[in-house]
Design an enzyme around this catalytic site. Structure first.
Site: not given
Length: 277
Positions: A60, A115, A135, A166-167, A184
């Site tokens: 991203q 974050e 994350d 990867d969660a 989240d």
């Protein structure tokens, strides 16, 4: 929220946009406006002081803005993630209700949360012994750890176990269970990277078995306003209701999102707020 971002100079000439628009950041001029498309006929704009930082990861685009009204604002892939003056609303609503409903929360697994704000709020609770924040995007985590100074103490906390993975895969590989699991994540757009983490199959086969006896799962659930709650909020609520007996949905207005935002909290047991001593 919206699908695109634009920045305008005071003379009306576009200076920056999300990569899909084909525009780029103009480093030689002061950007005056950030603009996000919320709907076909609706846009949401912020006056800017400057673009503080920008970067691109494998997954991203990342931009940190200095807005005149909301302070520092984190924008990922053209969508507002959080703003300095009101991100506490989102993150306090995400974290504290679940921890206050649990009789003795010690361990937390955060899906996403790069974050660091969700971890920051969790670490305010003295009972917490371990926070796993998982994350998928190392660059986003590094970017936020460097530039979001409000969360630097949380990133340094010895109770925080930061995992880049990867969660879904991380939960599957772990043998341990958690008192609280937090979602989240980005909204569940079909075909998007987080979609599989909002499915009945994931909740039933992977997430639910990873909760302790009194365990609680809470997830952000997207826009929950009068005109927007059908986008993802209702479907998330209806999906988890098929897996967990006790489900509580709640919402709060987040000014920088230009909407009411929703969260869904679930458990095998009745959810009751427990007063702090």
């Amino acid at each position: 929220m919206g699908e695109a971002v634009e920045f305008y100079h005071s003379n009306g000439v576009s200076g920056i946009n999300h990569k899909e628009s084909g525009k780029t950041i103009d480093e030689n001029h002061m950007c005056c406006w950030y603009e996000e498309v919320i709907d076909d006929n609706l846009k949401w704009s912020f006056a800017l002081n400057s673009v503080l930082h920008k970067g691109t990861s494998q997954y991203q685009d990342i931009v940190l803005l200095d807005t005149k009204h909301f302070g520092k604002a984190l924008v990922i892939d053209g969508k507002m993630q959080s703003a300095e003056v009101d991100e506490f609303i989102y993150h306090e609503c995400l974290i504290h209700p679940a921890l206050l409903c649990h009789p003795n929360p010690k361990t937390i697994f955060i899906m996403g949360g790069g974050e660091g704000s969700a971890a920051r709020e969790a670490l305010r609770h003295n009972s917490i012994e371990k926070v796993v924040m998982c994350d998928i995007d190392q660059e986003v985590v590094d970017f936020c750890r460097r530039y979001l100074t409000v969360n630097q103490e949380a990133f340094r906390n010895k109770k925080l176990n930061l995992v880049i993975n990867d969660a879904k895969a991380e939960l599957e590989r772990r043998n341990e269970k958690f008192d609280i699991i937090v979602g989240d994540l980005a909204d569940p757009v079909e075909g998007g990277p987080c979609y599989q983490l909002y499915t009945k199959s994931f909740y039933e086969r992977i997430l639910k078995p990873k909760l302790n006896v009194n365990g609680i799962f809470v997830t952000q659930a997207g826009p929950a306003g009068i005109f927007t709650h059908k986008e993802v909020f209702s479907s998330i609520y209806n999906t988890v209701k098929q897996v967990f007996k006790y489900v509580v949905a709640y919402a709060a207005h987040v000014p920088s999102f230009a909407d009411t935002w929703g969260w869904v909290m679930v458990s095998r047991h009745k959810l009751i707020l427990i007063p702090l001593d």
